[in-house]
Design a protein around this motif. Sequence first.
Motif, PDB file in Angstrom:
ATOM      1  N   ARG A 163       0.831  -1.336  -0.043  1.00 55.06           N
ATOM      2  CA  ARG A 163       0.036  -0.093   0.011  1.00 55.06           C
ATOM      3  C   ARG A 163       0.864   1.209  -0.150  1.00 55.06           C
ATOM      4  O   ARG A 163       0.458   2.224  -0.685  1.00 55.06           O
ATOM      5  N   LEU A 164       1.709   1.265   0.672  1.00 53.17           N
ATOM      6  CA  LEU A 164       2.875   2.457   0.989  1.00 53.17           C
ATOM      7  C   LEU A 164       3.876   2.621   0.023  1.00 53.17           C
ATOM      8  O   LEU A 164       4.596   3.733  -0.080  1.00 53.17           O
ATOM      9  N   VAL A 165       4.437   1.459  -0.514  1.00 58.07           N
ATOM     10  CA  VAL A 165       5.591   1.575  -1.312  1.00 58.07           C
ATOM     11  C   VAL A 165       5.449   1.508  -2.687  1.00 58.07           C
ATOM     12  O   VAL A 165       4.798   0.448  -3.202  1.00 58.07           O
ATOM     13  N   ASP A 166       5.896   2.397  -3.598  1.00 53.15           N
ATOM     14  CA  ASP A 166       5.815   2.156  -5.155  1.00 53.15           C
ATOM     15  C   ASP A 166       6.927   1.501  -5.646  1.00 53.15           C
ATOM     16  O   ASP A 166       8.001   2.084  -5.581  1.00 53.15           O
ATOM     17  N   PHE A 167       6.962   0.158  -5.731  1.00 51.52           N
ATOM     18  CA  PHE A 167       8.217  -0.518  -6.054  1.00 51.52           C
ATOM     19  C   PHE A 167       8.598  -0.327  -7.443  1.00 51.52           C
ATOM     20  O   PHE A 167       9.970  -0.816  -7.737  1.00 51.52           O
ATOM     21  N   GLU A 168       7.773   0.280  -8.335  1.00 48.68           N
ATOM     22  CA  GLU A 168       8.626   0.692  -9.649  1.00 48.68           C
ATOM     23  C   GLU A 168       9.423   1.768  -9.359  1.00 48.68           C
ATOM     24  O   GLU A 168      10.631   1.624 -10.045  1.00 48.68           O
ATOM     25  N   ARG A 169       9.101   2.775  -8.303  1.00 47.97           N
ATOM     26  CA  ARG A 169      10.008   3.688  -8.218  1.00 47.97           C
ATOM     27  C   ARG A 169      11.171   3.354  -7.257  1.00 47.97           C
ATOM     28  O   ARG A 169      12.371   3.714  -7.683  1.00 47.97           O
ATOM     29  N   LEU A 170      10.905   2.329  -6.554  1.00 55.68           N
ATOM     30  CA  LEU A 170      11.927   1.992  -5.648  1.00 55.68           C
ATOM     31  C   LEU A 170      13.222   1.333  -6.516  1.00 55.68           C
ATOM     32  O   LEU A 170      14.338   1.333  -6.180  1.00 55.68           O
ATOM     33  N   ASN A 171      12.689   0.416  -7.558  1.00 57.86           N
ATOM     34  CA  ASN A 171      13.449  -0.310  -8.507  1.00 57.86           C
ATOM     35  C   ASN A 171      14.057   0.679  -9.568  1.00 57.86           C
ATOM     36  O   ASN A 171      14.697   0.044 -10.499  1.00 57.86           O
ATOM     37  N   SER A 172      13.748   1.828  -9.620  1.00 56.70           N
ATOM     38  CA  SER A 172      13.901   2.761 -11.257  1.00 56.70           C
ATOM     39  C   SER A 172      15.642   3.263 -11.015  1.00 56.70           C
ATOM     40  O   SER A 172      15.923   3.558 -12.061  1.00 56.70           O
ATOM     41  N   GLY A 173      16.292   3.091  -9.897  1.00 52.20           N
ATOM     42  CA  GLY A 173      17.670   3.529  -9.812  1.00 52.20           C
ATOM     43  C   GLY A 173      17.935   4.996  -9.413  1.00 52.20           C
ATOM     44  O   GLY A 173      18.962   5.338  -9.324  1.00 52.20           O
ATOM     45  N   GLU A 174      16.713   5.435  -9.132  1.00 53.58           N
ATOM     46  CA  GLU A 174      17.030   6.927  -8.706  1.00 53.58           C
ATOM     47  C   GLU A 174      17.620   6.874  -7.372  1.00 53.58           C
ATOM     48  O   GLU A 174      18.617   7.993  -7.109  1.00 53.58           O
ATOM     49  N   VAL A 175      17.241   5.832  -6.376  1.00 51.59           N
ATOM     50  CA  VAL A 175      18.167   5.826  -5.255  1.00 51.59           C
ATOM     51  C   VAL A 175      18.588   4.195  -5.152  1.00 51.59           C
ATOM     52  O   VAL A 175      17.732   3.508  -5.413  1.00 51.59           O
ATOM     53  N   ARG A 176      19.696   4.022  -4.696  1.00 52.14           N
ATOM     54  CA  ARG A 176      20.251   2.556  -4.649  1.00 52.14           C
ATOM     55  C   ARG A 176      19.617   2.166  -3.157  1.00 52.14           C
ATOM     56  O   ARG A 176      19.793   2.890  -2.285  1.00 52.14           O
ATOM     57  N   VAL A 177      19.135   0.815  -2.958  1.00 55.47           N
ATOM     58  CA  VAL A 177      18.498   0.327  -1.946  1.00 55.47           C
ATOM     59  C   VAL A 177      19.327  -0.937  -1.590  1.00 55.47           C
ATOM     60  O   VAL A 177      19.244  -1.832  -2.431  1.00 55.47           O
ATOM     61  N   SER A 178      19.806  -1.015  -0.391  1.00 57.59           N
ATOM     62  CA  SER A 178      20.572  -2.522  -0.067  1.00 57.59           C
ATOM     63  C   SER A 178      19.993  -2.877   1.194  1.00 57.59           C
ATOM     64  O   SER A 178      20.005  -1.993   2.234  1.00 57.59           O
ATOM     65  N   VAL A 179      19.348  -4.005   1.254  1.00 51.97           N
ATOM     66  CA  VAL A 179      18.921  -4.564   2.685  1.00 51.97           C
ATOM     67  C   VAL A 179      19.617  -6.104   3.019  1.00 51.97           C
ATOM     68  O   VAL A 179      19.621  -6.747   2.080  1.00 51.97           O
ATOM     69  N   GLY A 180      19.817  -6.089   4.032  1.00 51.50           N
ATOM     70  CA  GLY A 180      20.653  -7.409   4.773  1.00 51.50           C
ATOM     71  C   GLY A 180      19.556  -8.264   5.241  1.00 51.50           C
ATOM     72  O   GLY A 180      18.693  -8.012   5.949  1.00 51.50           O
ATOM     73  N   ALA A 181      20.054  -9.647   4.785  1.00 52.40           N
ATOM     74  CA  ALA A 181      19.141 -10.678   5.623  1.00 52.40           C
ATOM     75  C   ALA A 181      20.236 -11.863   5.651  1.00 52.40           C
ATOM     76  O   ALA A 181      21.149 -12.100   4.835  1.00 52.40           O
ATOM     77  N   VAL A 182      19.876 -12.797   6.548  1.00 49.21           N
ATOM     78  CA  VAL A 182      20.720 -14.075   6.812  1.00 49.21           C
ATOM     79  C   VAL A 182      19.899 -15.375   6.254  1.00 49.21           C
ATOM     80  O   VAL A 182      18.814 -15.599   6.366  1.00 49.21           O
ATOM     81  N   ASN A 183      20.618 -16.197   5.282  1.00 51.13           N
ATOM     82  CA  ASN A 183      20.374 -17.227   4.811  1.00 51.13           C
ATOM     83  C   ASN A 183      20.156 -18.275   5.836  1.00 51.13           C
ATOM     84  O   ASN A 183      21.281 -18.674   6.482  1.00 51.13           O
ATOM     85  N   VAL A 184      19.147 -18.898   6.160  1.00 46.12           N
ATOM     86  CA  VAL A 184      18.939 -19.623   7.445  1.00 46.12           C
ATOM     87  C   VAL A 184      19.578 -21.083   7.410  1.00 46.12           C
ATOM     88  O   VAL A 184      19.923 -21.554   8.002  1.00 46.12           O
ATOM     89  N   ARG A 185      19.907 -21.500   5.956  1.00 44.65           N
ATOM     90  CA  ARG A 185      20.373 -22.706   5.777  1.00 44.65           C
ATOM     91  C   ARG A 185      21.697 -22.715   5.651  1.00 44.65           C
ATOM     92  O   ARG A 185      22.460 -23.356   6.103  1.00 44.65           O
ATOM     93  N   THR A 186      22.653 -21.564   5.167  1.00 41.73           N
ATOM     94  CA  THR A 186      23.911 -21.430   5.338  1.00 41.73           C
ATOM     95  C   THR A 186      24.560 -20.672   6.276  1.00 41.73           C
ATOM     96  O   THR A 186      25.766 -20.510   6.760  1.00 41.73           O
ATOM     97  N   GLY A 187      23.744 -19.732   6.978  1.00 41.37           N
ATOM     98  CA  GLY A 187      24.115 -18.966   8.126  1.00 41.37           C
ATOM     99  C   GLY A 187      24.854 -17.732   7.678  1.00 41.37           C
ATOM    100  O   GLY A 187      25.533 -16.730   8.239  1.00 41.37           O
TER     101      GLY A 187
END
Length: 391
Positions: A163-187
Amino acid sequence: MLNVMREQTSPVLRETRTLPYDVVALVLQGGGALGAYQAGVYEGLHEAGIRPNWLAGISIGALNAAIIAGSPEAARVERLREFWESICACPVGWPAGEGLGDALPFAFDLRSLHNAFAAMRALFQGQPGFFKPRFPSPLWSPFSGDAATSFYDTSPLSKTLERLVDFERLNSGEVRVSVGAVNVRTGNLTYFDTAERRLGPKHFMASGALPPGFPSVDIDGEHYWDGGVVSNTPLSRVLSGEPRDTLTFQIDLWSARGRVPYDMMEVSSRQKDIQYSSRTRAVTDHALRMQKMRRALQRTIERLPESARQDPEIRAIADLARYRSHNIIHLIYQSKIYEGQSKDYEFGLSAMRAHWQSGLDDIRRTLTKPRRLDPPAPEVGIVTHDIHRPE
């Protein structure tokens, strides 16, 4: 009450301030309900005309990054406010505790009580637009999968992001976005980055899937948990990027420094602070060593004859040795005396607004000293301004 707050805090949209950097990064740590502090900091940057072109986040920092990058520039602060006002709303059936007693002599006790109610609401009722408790409990669930491995269902968060995020805009390259997560299998810690792939709601939910509260998120056949399980601050992602002059605003929600606990409640709170705090000094020390290595390589290459410098391998080394200028403005949320070990899940409106205002006040005070934004001297290469500590 909400309309009054908006009239008082809506920032004036200013033209983008020109800064002597290729990258202006906003690094957002995980910390649950404390993440409203980061929203306040962003409001202060926004009103000062500072527009980050790289957002890196973990957990709640990833969700804040999604809202910012996925909103029109003029609407970013209002979208952040809508997100925080909605997920901190009080479900019917518990005392709201909003706006009571702040000016009274026993305000300290009332604030502690209000925050405790907010934490209990989150535990037993969940938060609207964010998560809801599972029934039956996973301890008694006859099923497998998410129902047996997490206490809360985060499907409401997926709808909120859509509802709140325009993912087309987010992925447009206007702003770079990096988010971290941990792979449960590999750690292993993984970064989902718009410079490498298209991001959707699942990538941000994975970054905030803190076990055992929230379920892991399946992305391309792999399961991911909250990146804070491994590292709660994505500063190293920004510093290890391409050799570009970078100004980084690192907004932390947990302080590594604190007093020695005097009771069991403080032990739990202090443990969280240490566990989820940044290792900024270790990261910047490593970056400084790399900076010294680059300068040594540059001096060595300069001594080579011109014919040797044209060798493809030498030219590749020279490219790696290019000078990088890093200025890190480091803000850390300062816990209030009435906050305890549940501060990261005290999702009450009064607590949220206090966190937001603290962030706004801190960044405004920081920007009153414009020299903090100056690039470091070439012989230094990297400088960190610890705003809440002697510099």
